[in-house]
Write a protein that holds these residues in place. Structure first.
Motif, short mmCIF file in Angstrom:
data_model
loop_
_atom_site.label_atom_id
_atom_site.label_comp_id
_atom_site.label_asym_id
_atom_site.label_seq_id
_atom_site.Cartn_x
_atom_site.Cartn_y
_atom_site.Cartn_z
N ALA A 264 -1.98 -8.49 -6.34
CA ALA A 264 -0.85 -8.81 -7.17
C ALA A 264 -0.69 -10.25 -6.88
N HIS B 213 1.59 3.29 -3.14
CA HIS B 213 0.34 3.87 -3.97
C HIS B 213 -0.27 5.08 -3.18
N TYR C 78 -9.67 -15.01 -5.40
CA TYR C 78 -10.50 -14.08 -5.24
C TYR C 78 -11.72 -14.62 -4.38
N SER D 33 0.85 -1.23 0.01
CA SER D 33 0.00 -0.12 0.15
C SER D 33 0.70 1.27 0.21
N CYS E 78 4.57 2.12 -9.01
CA CYS E 78 3.45 2.71 -9.31
C CYS E 78 3.71 4.23 -9.27
N HIS F 232 -3.60 -2.56 -0.78
CA HIS F 232 -2.90 -3.19 -1.92
C HIS F 232 -1.62 -4.16 -1.34
N HIS G 138 -8.28 -3.22 -2.04
CA HIS G 138 -8.27 -2.55 -3.42
C HIS G 138 -7.64 -3.21 -4.37
N ALA G 139 -6.47 -4.06 -4.16
CA ALA G 139 -5.75 -4.56 -5.39
C ALA G 139 -4.86 -5.87 -4.66
#
Length: 103
Positions: free
Chosen positions: A74, A27, A59, A24, A96, A36, A71-72
């Motif tokens: 990888a 970002h 997921y 995170s 980022c 993140h 939020h994200a």
């Protein structure tokens, strides 16, 4: 959230290797955010699955977190043999363009 992600992935996939890395700070989010993450997940359960199926399974496992602030992700998912072939290394995360809240 970090501990919850790790616990859920361990329970769902019985990994032989798991890294849950909070990215995170790379970002444009407030300091201390947990939004993140990079996940490196090595599991026998991925044998015979394509990448899309592996990612869908992750997921689904983290659906609640994705609805509540995550939020994200990888995702780097491997079978033990693939992980061995990769010499135990996942790709590095790209920089980022919006790194840091004050960037």
């Amino acid at each position: 959230m970090h501990a919850t992600i790790e616990a859920k992935l361990r329970a769902a996939f019985a990994p032989t290797h798991l890294d849950v890395i909070n990215e995170s700070h790379q970002h444009r989010v407030p300091a201390g955010s947990q939004s993140h993450f990079k996940v490196v997940l090595v599991s026998e359960t991925f044998t015979g699955q394509r990448t899309i199926g592996r990612h869908r399974a992750v997921y689904a496992t983290l659906a609640t977190e994705l609805e509540n602030g995550l939020h994200a992700l990888a995702l780097h998912t491997y079978t033990p043999q693939e992980w061995s072939d990769a010499l135990g290394q996942a790709p590095k995360s790209p920089a980022c363009g919006g790194a840091g809240i004050d960037a």
